[in-house]
Motif scaffolding. Structure first.
Motif, PDB file in Angstrom:
ATOM      1  N   GLY A 185       0.993  -1.120  -0.018  1.00  0.00           N
ATOM      2  CA  GLY A 185       0.013  -0.010  -0.065  1.00  0.00           C
ATOM      3  C   GLY A 185       0.897   1.473   0.102  1.00  0.00           C
ATOM      4  O   GLY A 185       0.331   2.146   0.163  1.00  0.00           O
ATOM      5  N   SER A 186       2.035   1.162  -0.446  1.00  0.00           N
ATOM      6  CA  SER A 186       2.831   2.209  -0.312  1.00  0.00           C
ATOM      7  C   SER A 186       2.942   2.806  -1.828  1.00  0.00           C
ATOM      8  O   SER A 186       3.294   2.079  -2.850  1.00  0.00           O
ATOM      9  N   TRP A 187       3.064   4.228  -1.836  1.00  0.00           N
ATOM     10  CA  TRP A 187       3.357   4.914  -3.377  1.00  0.00           C
ATOM     11  C   TRP A 187       4.524   5.451  -3.600  1.00  0.00           C
ATOM     12  O   TRP A 187       5.252   5.923  -2.752  1.00  0.00           O
ATOM     13  N   ARG A 188       4.868   5.186  -4.755  1.00  0.00           N
ATOM     14  CA  ARG A 188       6.164   5.673  -5.345  1.00  0.00           C
ATOM     15  C   ARG A 188       5.942   6.553  -6.628  1.00  0.00           C
ATOM     16  O   ARG A 188       5.527   5.719  -7.759  1.00  0.00           O
ATOM     17  N   ALA A 189       6.512   7.588  -6.734  1.00  0.00           N
ATOM     18  CA  ALA A 189       6.337   8.326  -7.895  1.00  0.00           C
ATOM     19  C   ALA A 189       7.627   8.606  -8.614  1.00  0.00           C
ATOM     20  O   ALA A 189       8.741   8.812  -7.882  1.00  0.00           O
ATOM     21  N   THR A 190       7.808   8.450 -10.051  1.00  0.00           N
ATOM     22  CA  THR A 190       9.039   8.904 -10.943  1.00  0.00           C
ATOM     23  C   THR A 190       8.709  10.055 -11.746  1.00  0.00           C
ATOM     24  O   THR A 190       7.628  10.186 -12.400  1.00  0.00           O
ATOM     25  N   LEU A 191       9.547  11.175 -11.763  1.00  0.00           N
ATOM     26  CA  LEU A 191       9.163  12.276 -12.497  1.00  0.00           C
ATOM     27  C   LEU A 191      10.187  12.323 -13.580  1.00  0.00           C
ATOM     28  O   LEU A 191      11.264  11.487 -13.938  1.00  0.00           O
ATOM     29  N   ASP A 192       9.819  13.149 -14.594  1.00  0.00           N
ATOM     30  CA  ASP A 192      10.439  13.272 -15.804  1.00  0.00           C
ATOM     31  C   ASP A 192      11.945  13.611 -15.826  1.00  0.00           C
ATOM     32  O   ASP A 192      12.846  13.572 -16.423  1.00  0.00           O
ATOM     33  N   SER A 193      12.327  14.338 -14.630  1.00  0.00           N
ATOM     34  CA  SER A 193      13.581  14.500 -14.148  1.00  0.00           C
ATOM     35  C   SER A 193      14.324  13.676 -13.699  1.00  0.00           C
ATOM     36  O   SER A 193      15.622  13.637 -13.613  1.00  0.00           O
ATOM     37  N   GLY A 194      13.797  12.416 -13.624  1.00  0.00           N
ATOM     38  CA  GLY A 194      14.410  11.060 -13.001  1.00  0.00           C
ATOM     39  C   GLY A 194      14.500  11.170 -11.547  1.00  0.00           C
ATOM     40  O   GLY A 194      14.842   9.956 -10.921  1.00  0.00           O
ATOM     41  N   ALA A 195      13.934  12.094 -10.866  1.00  0.00           N
ATOM     42  CA  ALA A 195      13.533  11.711  -9.406  1.00  0.00           C
ATOM     43  C   ALA A 195      12.513  10.850  -9.017  1.00  0.00           C
ATOM     44  O   ALA A 195      11.568  10.723  -9.576  1.00  0.00           O
ATOM     45  N   VAL A 196      12.938  10.150  -7.825  1.00  0.00           N
ATOM     46  CA  VAL A 196      12.042   9.144  -7.325  1.00  0.00           C
ATOM     47  C   VAL A 196      11.580   9.583  -6.176  1.00  0.00           C
ATOM     48  O   VAL A 196      12.279   9.699  -5.057  1.00  0.00           O
ATOM     49  N   ILE A 197      10.316   9.759  -5.772  1.00  0.00           N
ATOM     50  CA  ILE A 197       9.429  10.341  -4.702  1.00  0.00           C
ATOM     51  C   ILE A 197       8.778   9.195  -4.096  1.00  0.00           C
ATOM     52  O   ILE A 197       7.967   8.664  -4.658  1.00  0.00           O
ATOM     53  N   GLU A 198       9.232   8.680  -2.764  1.00  0.00           N
ATOM     54  CA  GLU A 198       8.585   7.922  -1.953  1.00  0.00           C
ATOM     55  C   GLU A 198       7.216   8.614  -1.323  1.00  0.00           C
ATOM     56  O   GLU A 198       7.580   9.544  -0.249  1.00  0.00           O
ATOM     57  N   LEU A 199       6.089   8.336  -1.601  1.00  0.00           N
ATOM     58  CA  LEU A 199       5.161   9.255  -1.431  1.00  0.00           C
ATOM     59  C   LEU A 199       4.361   8.711   0.006  1.00  0.00           C
ATOM     60  O   LEU A 199       3.559   9.077   0.871  1.00  0.00           O
ATOM     61  N   GLY A 200       4.774   7.307   0.607  1.00  0.00           N
ATOM     62  CA  GLY A 200       4.159   6.554   1.469  1.00  0.00           C
ATOM     63  C   GLY A 200       2.714   6.158   1.372  1.00  0.00           C
ATOM     64  O   GLY A 200       2.452   6.032   0.345  1.00  0.00           O
ATOM     65  N   ARG A 201       2.229   5.632   2.468  1.00  0.00           N
ATOM     66  CA  ARG A 201       0.989   4.977   2.685  1.00  0.00           C
ATOM     67  C   ARG A 201      -0.027   6.049   3.027  1.00  0.00           C
ATOM     68  O   ARG A 201       0.218   7.024   3.408  1.00  0.00           O
ATOM     69  N   GLY A 202      -1.479   5.474   2.904  1.00  0.00           N
ATOM     70  CA  GLY A 202      -2.359   6.400   3.432  1.00  0.00           C
ATOM     71  C   GLY A 202      -3.528   6.620   2.353  1.00  0.00           C
ATOM     72  O   GLY A 202      -3.496   6.123   1.340  1.00  0.00           O
ATOM     73  N   GLN A 203      -4.623   7.281   2.693  1.00  0.00           N
ATOM     74  CA  GLN A 203      -5.670   7.610   1.940  1.00  0.00           C
ATOM     75  C   GLN A 203      -5.242   8.421   0.828  1.00  0.00           C
ATOM     76  O   GLN A 203      -4.320   9.078   1.063  1.00  0.00           O
ATOM     77  N   GLY A 204      -5.897   8.775  -0.046  1.00  0.00           N
ATOM     78  CA  GLY A 204      -5.536   9.664  -1.065  1.00  0.00           C
ATOM     79  C   GLY A 204      -5.575  11.163  -0.566  1.00  0.00           C
ATOM     80  O   GLY A 204      -4.473  11.908  -1.007  1.00  0.00           O
ATOM     81  N   GLU A 205      -6.178  11.470   0.269  1.00  0.00           N
ATOM     82  CA  GLU A 205      -6.169  12.919   0.834  1.00  0.00           C
ATOM     83  C   GLU A 205      -4.666  13.056   1.525  1.00  0.00           C
ATOM     84  O   GLU A 205      -4.090  14.103   1.427  1.00  0.00           O
ATOM     85  N   GLU A 206      -4.373  12.140   2.249  1.00  0.00           N
ATOM     86  CA  GLU A 206      -2.813  12.138   3.101  1.00  0.00           C
ATOM     87  C   GLU A 206      -1.913  12.202   1.818  1.00  0.00           C
ATOM     88  O   GLU A 206      -0.797  13.078   2.322  1.00  0.00           O
TER      89      GLU A 206
END
Length: 261
Positions: A185-206
């Motif tokens: 249930g943990s979210w991870r985002a990758t940007l076009d710049s190559g940055a990897v962002i660990e967004l963590g768990r939780g509901q969408g609002e969090e």
């Protein structure tokens, strides 16, 4: 004139019963005859008309692939089976099949409209705007589509999260290219710049709140080191009171001092 003798009730009942039996027998014979006639090769299917916007298939190929799977004549062909046969063709999302008198089938097709790649790059799966994952030839789609991944049963949730998060990065000249939901249930985002962002768990609002906080503050933080938001190499937002940040060309590791002789 002699009075007529009333017919006994049991005789009346027998007469009514006999009439009903004969009527039922006649109906059964008619139904059997009609069924026999309909099953004879007097009403063969003469063609299949294909409607709808078909860009990844053509009507000739569709008919050639589906026709061998159809059995029966105009009246006895199984429409549900015909629909399933059309919907098994790559890129076909939905098929509506109906009879068109006197001897044709008319099929209205809706093709898949991919909005993102699904899974790893070695796969050939896509996801449509309804959050449905399907298999297709990925060489036929735009390479600029984002890539989403996660448990297939949560594909709709992943797509929904992407649609919410992607606009948040645009004001910062960043694009969300990859979004992954782990099995935990943990979210991870990758940007076009190559940055990897660990967004963590939780509901969408969090998750959205953490992302907005990061975007509001990352520019002044990076500027303290003479960098911009494009220099972000990675960030971990899974901390309650802040986030960890990695900037290209910036290190907090203290080099080893030369030993005194």
């Amino acid at each position: 004139m002699a009075d007529s003798i009333p017919v006994p009730f049991d005789v009346k009942l027998m007469n009514v019963t006999a009439s009903l039996v004969f009527a039922l027998f006649a109906l059964m014979m008619l139904a059997a005859g009609a069924w026999w006639v309909l099953r004879q090769p007097f009403f063969p299917l003469a063609g299949i008309k294909v409607d709808g916007e078909v860009t990844h298939n053509n009507a000739v190929t569709l008919r050639a692939n589906v026709a061998p799977q159809l059995a029966g004549n105009f009246f006895t062909v199984d429409l549900a089976r015909a629909r399933a046969a059309f919907e098994s063709v790559p890129w076909v999302r939905k098929a509506v099949v109906r009879r068109e008198f006197p001897n044709k089938l008319r099929v209205t097709l809706t093709e898949q409209q991919p909005v993102a790649h699904w899974g790893d790059e070695a796969g050939s799966r896509l996801i449509n705007g309804f959050g449905e994952v399907f298999d297709a030839n990925v060489a036929e789609v735009d390479d600029d589509l984002p890539r989403l991944d996660g448990p297939v049963e949560q594909a709709g949730q992943v797509l929904g999260m992407y649609l919410v998060l992607a606009p948040l990065f645009k004001p910062y000249d960043l694009a969300l290219t990859d979004l992954t939901l782990s099995s935990r249930g943990s979210w991870r985002a990758t940007l076009d710049s190559g940055a990897v962002i660990e967004l963590g768990r939780g509901q969408g609002e969090e998750v959205v709140a953490r992302t907005q906080r990061f975007l509001r503050t990352v520019t002044p933080v990076a500027s303290q080191y003479g960098r911009t938001v494009a220099s972000v190499e990675g960030a971990d937002l899974r901390h309650n009171e802040g986030y960890a940040l990695r900037l290209r060309g910036v290190t907090t590791v203290v080099p080893d001092l030369p030993k005194k002789k």
